[in-house]
Design a protein around this motif. Structure first.
Motif, PDB file in Angstrom:
ATOM      1  N   VAL A  91      -5.683   6.595  -2.250  1.00  0.00           N
ATOM      2  CA  VAL A  91      -6.014   6.312  -3.646  1.00  0.00           C
ATOM      3  C   VAL A  91      -7.426   5.731  -3.711  1.00  0.00           C
ATOM      4  CG1 VAL A  91      -3.652   6.004  -4.453  1.00  0.00           C
ATOM      5  CG2 VAL A  91      -4.876   4.063  -3.437  1.00  0.00           C
ATOM      6  N   SER A  92      -8.101   5.998  -4.798  1.00  0.00           N
ATOM      7  CA  SER A  92      -9.461   5.500  -5.002  1.00  0.00           C
ATOM      8  C   SER A  92      -9.411   4.075  -5.548  1.00  0.00           C
ATOM      9  CB  SER A  92     -10.222   6.398  -5.977  1.00  0.00           C
ATOM     10  OG  SER A  92     -10.366   7.705  -5.436  1.00  0.00           O
ATOM     11  N   VAL A  93     -10.263   3.206  -4.989  1.00  0.00           N
ATOM     12  CA  VAL A  93     -10.279   1.791  -5.370  1.00  0.00           C
ATOM     13  C   VAL A  93     -11.723   1.308  -5.503  1.00  0.00           C
ATOM     14  CG1 VAL A  93      -8.060   1.287  -4.268  1.00  0.00           C
ATOM     15  CG2 VAL A  93     -10.188   1.098  -2.938  1.00  0.00           C
ATOM     16  N   SER A  94     -11.869   0.104  -6.044  1.00  0.00           N
ATOM     17  CA  SER A  94     -13.177  -0.532  -6.166  1.00  0.00           C
ATOM     18  C   SER A  94     -13.118  -1.931  -5.581  1.00  0.00           C
ATOM     19  CB  SER A  94     -13.610  -0.617  -7.640  1.00  0.00           C
ATOM     20  OG  SER A  94     -13.738   0.671  -8.197  1.00  0.00           O
ATOM     21  N   SER A  95     -14.182  -2.345  -4.942  1.00  0.00           N
ATOM     22  CA  SER A  95     -14.235  -3.654  -4.300  1.00  0.00           C
ATOM     23  C   SER A  95     -14.080  -4.773  -5.334  1.00  0.00           C
ATOM     24  CB  SER A  95     -15.559  -3.809  -3.557  1.00  0.00           C
ATOM     25  OG  SER A  95     -15.652  -5.074  -2.952  1.00  0.00           O
ATOM     26  N   GLY A  96     -13.301  -5.789  -4.954  1.00  0.00           N
ATOM     27  CA  GLY A  96     -13.100  -6.950  -5.815  1.00  0.00           C
ATOM     28  C   GLY A  96     -11.932  -6.845  -6.760  1.00  0.00           C
ATOM     29  N   ASN A  97     -11.284  -5.682  -6.828  1.00  0.00           N
ATOM     30  CA  ASN A  97     -10.152  -5.491  -7.735  1.00  0.00           C
ATOM     31  C   ASN A  97      -8.821  -5.690  -7.028  1.00  0.00           C
ATOM     32  OD1 ASN A  97     -11.843  -4.915  -9.853  1.00  0.00           O
ATOM     33  ND2 ASN A  97     -11.627  -2.693  -9.690  1.00  0.00           N
ATOM     34  N   THR A  98      -7.810  -6.050  -7.814  1.00  0.00           N
ATOM     35  CA  THR A  98      -6.436  -6.121  -7.331  1.00  0.00           C
ATOM     36  C   THR A  98      -5.672  -4.926  -7.885  1.00  0.00           C
ATOM     37  OG1 THR A  98      -6.452  -8.537  -7.187  1.00  0.00           O
ATOM     38  CG2 THR A  98      -4.299  -7.468  -7.312  1.00  0.00           C
ATOM     39  N   TYR A  99      -4.872  -4.299  -7.025  1.00  0.00           N
ATOM     40  CA  TYR A  99      -4.126  -3.100  -7.428  1.00  0.00           C
ATOM     41  C   TYR A  99      -2.629  -3.313  -7.214  1.00  0.00           C
ATOM     42  CZ  TYR A  99      -8.655  -0.814  -7.633  1.00  0.00           C
ATOM     43  OH  TYR A  99      -9.944  -0.480  -7.961  1.00  0.00           O
ATOM     44  N   TYR A 100      -1.851  -2.582  -8.005  1.00  0.00           N
ATOM     45  CA  TYR A 100      -0.392  -2.694  -7.972  1.00  0.00           C
ATOM     46  C   TYR A 100       0.199  -1.303  -7.762  1.00  0.00           C
ATOM     47  CZ  TYR A 100      -1.722  -7.083 -10.168  1.00  0.00           C
ATOM     48  OH  TYR A 100      -2.317  -8.293 -10.435  1.00  0.00           O
ATOM     49  N   TRP A 101       1.274  -1.244  -6.964  1.00  0.00           N
ATOM     50  CA  TRP A 101       1.881   0.062  -6.724  1.00  0.00           C
ATOM     51  C   TRP A 101       3.357  -0.071  -6.393  1.00  0.00           C
ATOM     52  CZ3 TRP A 101       2.886   2.447  -1.634  1.00  0.00           C
ATOM     53  CH2 TRP A 101       2.698   1.567  -0.554  1.00  0.00           C
ATOM     54  N   ARG A 102       4.066   1.018  -6.615  1.00  0.00           N
ATOM     55  CA  ARG A 102       5.488   1.093  -6.277  1.00  0.00           C
ATOM     56  C   ARG A 102       5.840   2.540  -6.006  1.00  0.00           C
ATOM     57  NH1 ARG A 102       8.993   2.107 -10.990  1.00  0.00           N
ATOM     58  NH2 ARG A 102       7.696   2.488 -12.820  1.00  0.00           N
ATOM     59  N   THR A 125      -3.286  -2.508 -13.248  1.00  0.00           N
ATOM     60  CA  THR A 125      -2.517  -3.378 -14.140  1.00  0.00           C
ATOM     61  C   THR A 125      -1.091  -3.497 -13.625  1.00  0.00           C
ATOM     62  OG1 THR A 125      -1.928  -1.488 -15.553  1.00  0.00           O
ATOM     63  CG2 THR A 125      -3.894  -2.743 -16.149  1.00  0.00           C
ATOM     64  N   ASN A 126      -0.468  -4.615 -13.935  1.00  0.00           N
ATOM     65  CA  ASN A 126       0.890  -4.891 -13.476  1.00  0.00           C
ATOM     66  C   ASN A 126       1.836  -4.980 -14.667  1.00  0.00           C
ATOM     67  OD1 ASN A 126       3.033  -5.593 -11.800  1.00  0.00           O
ATOM     68  ND2 ASN A 126       2.486  -7.749 -11.737  1.00  0.00           N
ATOM     69  N   PRO A 127       2.927  -4.184 -14.693  1.00  0.00           N
ATOM     70  CA  PRO A 127       3.359  -3.266 -13.633  1.00  0.00           C
ATOM     71  C   PRO A 127       2.658  -1.917 -13.741  1.00  0.00           C
ATOM     72  CG  PRO A 127       4.964  -3.262 -15.393  1.00  0.00           C
ATOM     73  CD  PRO A 127       3.931  -4.296 -15.770  1.00  0.00           C
ATOM     74  N   PRO A 128       2.565  -1.191 -12.630  1.00  0.00           N
ATOM     75  CA  PRO A 128       1.972   0.150 -12.676  1.00  0.00           C
ATOM     76  C   PRO A 128       2.957   1.122 -13.332  1.00  0.00           C
ATOM     77  CG  PRO A 128       2.792  -0.313 -10.474  1.00  0.00           C
ATOM     78  CD  PRO A 128       2.986  -1.566 -11.274  1.00  0.00           C
ATOM     79  N   GLU A 129       2.516   1.786 -14.389  1.00  0.00           N
ATOM     80  CA  GLU A 129       3.430   2.645 -15.148  1.00  0.00           C
ATOM     81  C   GLU A 129       3.072   4.123 -15.083  1.00  0.00           C
ATOM     82  OE1 GLU A 129       3.403   0.965 -19.056  1.00  0.00           O
ATOM     83  OE2 GLU A 129       4.731  -0.700 -18.485  1.00  0.00           O
TER      84      GLU A 129
END
Length: 229
Positions: free
Chosen positions: A197-208, A178-182
């Motif tokens: 970091v663990s991710v899943s195919s097809g998803n969008t990720y947010y980081w800072r 989710t944006n923003p990453p809190e």
């Protein structure tokens, strides 16, 4: 007579091809930056007013180049200033007590290729006696990119940190879908600048990344995003 004519035609074709096959023009080369120095405090600017000084940026000349594009970015606002010049220096009005990055692109009017210098960071001197760390520079994944996860379903986040006083203590990494990453997913010491970091195919990720120094000063990289293939 016929043989002489044939030989003349062949030689003419050879020399004609040789004259027209000069190849592409040489590509410009990247410059070496000189001033302001990397990860430094710049104290030599000419005062314009209480908020700004005029700083002269300089670099070494590069081969096969007839014009340079200097770009200076305010790291607090991400606002760029760009100047074209045929010289190896240019003056820019910038804010006091503020972190900046700068780089130079080499161009040649006879070539479609360009070359980009390293990207240097500095603080323009202000009233403060100590400085917050430079905002972390995100290396990978690039914002807006699409990446492949590895066989374990992970992606490696990479960044670099710097500080005028060289007193960075920790990096706080925020990461989520989710944006923003809190949520702080991990706090790392100053010797670590990557995290899987663990991710899943097809998803969008947010980081800072938030950088914290020994005095508790902080800086924020801003939010970056990537999509997993």
């Amino acid at each position: 007579m016929g043989k002489l004519l044939v030989a003349f035609v062949v030689l003419s074709a050879v020399f004609s091809c040789g004259k027209n096959d000069d190849g592409p023009p040489p590509a410009p080369e990247a410059v070496l930056l000189v001033f302001p120095e990397q990860n430094s405090e710049c104290t030599t600017g000419a005062v314009i007013n209480e908020n700004q000084t005029q700083v002269t940026f300089s670099w070494q000349a590069s081969a096969n180049t007839d014009e340079y594009i200097l770009t200076v970015i305010n790291l607090e606002t991400n606002s760029p200033q760009a100047i074209r010049t045929r010289n190896t220096s240019a003056s820019v009005a910038i804010e006091k007590g503020t972190p900046f990055s700068w780089s130079v692109v080499s161009t040649n009017s006879n070539s479609t290729e360009t070359a980009t210098s390293e990207n240097w960071l500095f603080y323009n001197a202000g009233a403060q006696t100590n400085y917050a760390p430079f905002p972390a520079q995100i290396l990978a994944p690039k914002s807006g990119s699409t990446v492949f996860m590895d066989q374990d379903g992970q992606v490696v986040l990479q960044w670099s940190g710097a500080d005028v006083e060289e007193d960075i203590e920790t990096f706080e990494v925020y990461f989520s879908a989710t944006n923003p990453p809190e949520e702080v997913v991990q706090t790392l010491d100053n010797t670590t600048s990557s995290l899987s970091v663990s991710v899943s195919s097809g998803n969008t990720y947010y980081w800072r990344v938030v950088t914290i120094d020994a005095l508790g000063n902080t800086s924020d990289s801003g939010v970056f995003d990537f999509k997993v293939y």
